[in-house]
Write a protein that holds these residues in place. Structure first.
Motif, PDB file in Angstrom:
ATOM      1  N   SER A 179      28.882  15.035  40.473  1.00  0.00           N
ATOM      2  CA  SER A 179      28.900  13.911  39.543  1.00  0.00           C
ATOM      3  C   SER A 179      30.298  13.822  38.959  1.00  0.00           C
ATOM      4  O   SER A 179      31.117  14.736  39.099  1.00  0.00           O
ATOM      5  CB  SER A 179      27.872  14.079  38.419  1.00  0.00           C
ATOM      6  N   ALA A 180      30.562  12.720  38.307  1.00  0.00           N
ATOM      7  CA  ALA A 180      31.710  12.616  37.419  1.00  0.00           C
ATOM      8  C   ALA A 180      31.183  12.707  35.993  1.00  0.00           C
ATOM      9  O   ALA A 180      29.973  12.649  35.761  1.00  0.00           O
ATOM     10  CB  ALA A 180      32.452  11.305  37.653  1.00  0.00           C
ATOM     11  N   SER A 205      23.349  14.164  44.413  1.00  0.00           N
ATOM     12  CA  SER A 205      24.481  13.868  43.539  1.00  0.00           C
ATOM     13  C   SER A 205      24.349  12.490  42.908  1.00  0.00           C
ATOM     14  O   SER A 205      23.690  11.591  43.446  1.00  0.00           O
ATOM     15  CB  SER A 205      25.794  13.940  44.327  1.00  0.00           C
ATOM     16  N   ARG A 256      37.915  21.867  40.923  1.00  0.00           N
ATOM     17  CA  ARG A 256      37.240  21.111  41.964  1.00  0.00           C
ATOM     18  C   ARG A 256      37.061  21.968  43.215  1.00  0.00           C
ATOM     19  O   ARG A 256      36.010  22.529  43.426  1.00  0.00           O
ATOM     20  CB  ARG A 256      38.017  19.818  42.257  1.00  0.00           C
ATOM     21  N   ALA A 265      26.363   9.234  42.047  1.00  0.00           N
ATOM     22  CA  ALA A 265      27.569   8.561  42.527  1.00  0.00           C
ATOM     23  C   ALA A 265      28.508   8.262  41.360  1.00  0.00           C
ATOM     24  O   ALA A 265      28.070   7.889  40.265  1.00  0.00           O
ATOM     25  CB  ALA A 265      27.194   7.268  43.240  1.00  0.00           C
ATOM     26  N   PRO A 266      29.815   8.412  41.577  1.00  0.00           N
ATOM     27  CA  PRO A 266      30.762   8.106  40.501  1.00  0.00           C
ATOM     28  C   PRO A 266      30.786   6.626  40.183  1.00  0.00           C
ATOM     29  O   PRO A 266      30.335   5.792  40.983  1.00  0.00           O
ATOM     30  CB  PRO A 266      32.101   8.589  41.064  1.00  0.00           C
ATOM     31  N   ASP A 297      35.119   7.562  37.143  1.00  0.00           N
ATOM     32  CA  ASP A 297      35.332   7.201  38.542  1.00  0.00           C
ATOM     33  C   ASP A 297      35.483   8.438  39.424  1.00  0.00           C
ATOM     34  O   ASP A 297      35.419   9.579  38.958  1.00  0.00           O
ATOM     35  CB  ASP A 297      36.508   6.245  38.677  1.00  0.00           C
ATOM     36  N   GLU A 298      35.744   8.202  40.682  1.00  0.00           N
ATOM     37  CA  GLU A 298      35.722   9.276  41.687  1.00  0.00           C
ATOM     38  C   GLU A 298      36.819  10.321  41.488  1.00  0.00           C
ATOM     39  O   GLU A 298      36.728  11.429  42.021  1.00  0.00           O
ATOM     40  CB  GLU A 298      35.851   8.678  43.085  1.00  0.00           C
ATOM     41  N   ARG A 299      37.834  10.010  40.700  1.00  0.00           N
ATOM     42  CA  ARG A 299      38.887  11.006  40.438  1.00  0.00           C
ATOM     43  C   ARG A 299      38.330  12.223  39.705  1.00  0.00           C
ATOM     44  O   ARG A 299      38.896  13.309  39.779  1.00  0.00           O
ATOM     45  CB  ARG A 299      40.008  10.375  39.612  1.00  0.00           C
ATOM     46  N   ASP A 300      37.208  12.040  38.986  1.00  0.00           N
ATOM     47  CA  ASP A 300      36.614  13.118  38.203  1.00  0.00           C
ATOM     48  C   ASP A 300      35.408  13.742  38.905  1.00  0.00           C
ATOM     49  O   ASP A 300      34.784  14.650  38.374  1.00  0.00           O
ATOM     50  CB  ASP A 300      36.192  12.570  36.827  1.00  0.00           C
ATOM     51  N   PHE A 301      35.070  13.269  40.090  1.00  0.00           N
ATOM     52  CA  PHE A 301      33.872  13.750  40.787  1.00  0.00           C
ATOM     53  C   PHE A 301      34.040  15.216  41.174  1.00  0.00           C
ATOM     54  O   PHE A 301      35.018  15.604  41.804  1.00  0.00           O
ATOM     55  CB  PHE A 301      33.617  12.906  42.037  1.00  0.00           C
ATOM     56  N   LYS A 339      32.151   2.827  39.687  1.00  0.00           N
ATOM     57  CA  LYS A 339      32.977   2.008  40.574  1.00  0.00           C
ATOM     58  C   LYS A 339      34.240   1.498  39.886  1.00  0.00           C
ATOM     59  O   LYS A 339      35.259   1.269  40.529  1.00  0.00           O
ATOM     60  CB  LYS A 339      32.143   0.838  41.096  1.00  0.00           C
TER      61      LYS A 339
END
Length: 542
Positions: free
Chosen positions: A524-525, A419, A260, A421-422, A497-501, A424
């Motif tokens: 992106s995720a 981008s 990341r 969005a991841p 989700d956003e943890r993988d963005f 929700k």
């Protein structure tokens, strides 16, 4: 590596990054400070001269562009270049038309002559222009500054240390099974001073870093070879990006490690050598329809080519057609509520994201940068536009995405960080894969092809893993996915989700004629697409 990046890299190694009026310098000179007071005095002289020349608007960009490239192969250093280019670009509106001129001579006399030249060009353009330039209003911000929030200036790190890092990367790959390895470190520092008749005096210090490499493994019995490129992204960061902090890593299904905001190049090089060796034995993919699970290291390029570029307003209007044509996403589609993707697809443009390649405080028209929506809940809602374009969208505020790659280049509309969005709802990559019956999991960017409207495209990757009944069953080779842009994004059924963005990015994105390059990230995720056509790129029709 993208084809336009290859062209850019070829020039950089031999000619100091091919900067206009550039010169090769000692590494120590990369750290010499600029004279802020002198820059402002020259800018004020230019603004005053433009007013006397009848300009209704003027902006002045005084830039110092610094680049360093270190290129290695196996145990050898192939090239080290440190380059600098500096000068002044002046843009005016006279009689409702643009004029631009530039000079590398930073003297009062040269500035006045350049203003006169820009004004003369504007008057000539006014004679053939059908309608006057219409600028969105911008409130002057006075004296402000912005810097990339780096912790360690990469230009200050001794070349010896950088060379040792690259050679240790190469050695690790060779010891892990690679037969060949090349690696490069690219560093960019743009020191840009902007002044305008709106009352802005903006000083910016922008940093970018990229460490690409390619490991090659050869089956000596057959002569067959396979490669695996690095999986990191170029970033708008300092040398701290290469610190290998474990907090910047993500362990993914199949044993792949993603990065990341912190990269371990030696670790990735070892993995690349092993992957390249494994690819030699991987079976060729069976063509057909698959559900795709696309890692951000692959999906960024699809976003770049088939979302970012077709939503540039100049391309939509046909003002820009270089580097793969115009756009299918015409203005009537926005008015009709064109469905770009499924309900979970949301694209946004953002010039402020920390660590991204396109992050700046103000664009090259002095507009404060921001984030805005392009596709909302699957529906096309907006484009990317500059001060003299945005009125065509019925808007009164520029999107802040004007850029020039040099003081000698005129600024124009360039892609923001676009981008996806991841998701929700909580969703990990492992959980996404569990629900795939027959799919392919793709990492890294590969070869690609796009049509002249950004509607049809084909994309490859670096690593392909077959998924059967929710399990990764092994590596396959020779795959590429074919898409039609709206069909592809409407086939999007899940986004992690956003943890993988994570960001991917293009360090040398080409546009315009004469050509200019810019750097842009795409986040992106991991994302799933159902029923996508996979072809076998090794299959011969003969």
């Amino acid at each position: 590596m993208q084809r336009r990046e290859f062209l850019a890299l070829s020039g950089m190694g031999l000619a100091g990054l091919v900067l206009p009026h550039g010169r090769l310098i000692a590494a120590e000179q990369l750290l010499e400070p600029g004279d802020a007071g002198r820059r402002k005095a020259l800018a004020e002289a230019a603004l005053a001269a433009a007013k006397r020349a009848g300009a209704s608007y003027c902006d002045v960009r005084i830039g110092r562009y610094l680049n360093q490239a270190i290129i290695t192969r196996e145990a050898n250093v192939q090239n080290v270049t440190n380059s600098e280019s500096s000068g002044i670009g002046i843009r005016v509106i006279v009689n409702g038309a643009w004029g631009f001129a530039a000079t590398h001579q930073q003297t009062p006399a040269a500035v006045l002559a350049t203003v006169e030249q820009a004004a003369a060009i504007a008057r000539a353009n006014a004679g053939i222009q059908s309608r006057p330039v219409q600028l969105a209003p911008v409130t002057g911000v006075g004296d402000v500054s912005w810097k990339t929030p780096i912790r360690k200036n990469a230009m200050a790190v001794p070349i010896k240390d950088k060379v040792e890092m690259l050679l240790s990367l190469n050695a690790a790959a060779l010891n892990a099974g690679a037969d060949f390895i090349n690696s490069t470190l690219f560093l960019v520092n743009e020191q840009k001073f902007f002044a305008s008749s709106d009352g802005s005096f903006i000083d910016q210090d922008v940093h970018r870093i990229w460490l690409p490499f390619t490991a090659t493994a050869i089956d000596k019995a057959s002569g067959k070879f396979r490669t695996r490129a690095g999986l990191s992204s170029p970033m708008g960061m300092g040398y701290e990006f290469l610190d290998g902090d474990a907090r910047g890593k993500i362990a993914l299904p199949g044993g792949v490690v993603a990065y990341r905001d912190s990269y371990d190049p030696v670790e990735d090089a070892i993995a690349a050598a092993r992957h390249a060796r494994e690819k030699l034995k991987a079976p060729s993919v069976k063509p057909g329809k698959y559900d795709l699970v696309l890692d951000p290291s692959n999906l960024f390029l699809t976003i770049h080519e088939n979302v970012g570029h077709p939503l540039e307003l100049d391309r939509v209007l046909g003002y820009e057609a270089n580097y793969a044509g115009t756009s299918f996403a015409t203005l009537d589609k926005r008015e009709a509520g064109f469905r770009w993707g499924s309900d979970i697809v949301n694209f946004f443009a953002d010039k402020t994201a920390p660590g991204s390649l396109g992050a700046v405080g103000y664009d090259d028209e002095g507009v404060k940068t921001k984030r805005w929506d392009l596709v909302k809940d699957g529906i096309l809602v907006n484009y990317q536009a500059t001060r003299d374009e945005v009125h065509l969208l019925g808007e009164k505020e520029s999107h802040g995405c004007s850029y020039a790659d040099s003081w000698s280049s005129v600024q124009f509309q360039r892609m923001a960080n676009v981008s996806l969005a991841p998701g929700k709802a909580p969703l990990s990559v492992a959980d996404m894969i569990k629900n795939v019956e027959n799919g392919i999991y793709i990492h890294g960017r590969g070869s690609y092809s796009i049509d002249q409207q950004r509607f049809n495209a084909q994309f490859g990757g670096q690593l392909y893993y077959q998924i059967k009944n929710g399990q990764i069953t092994g590596m396959v080779e020779d795959a590429a996915y074919q898409i039609r842009t709206p069909e592809f994004w409407n086939a999007c059924s899940a986004i992690c989700d956003e943890r993988d963005f994570r960001f991917g990015g293009s360090f040398f994105d080409g546009k315009g004629q004469p050509g200019q390059v810019s750097a842009v990230s795409h986040g992106s995720a991991t994302t799933r697409f159902d029923g996508i056509n996979i072809i076998n790129t090794a299959r011969s029709l003969g």
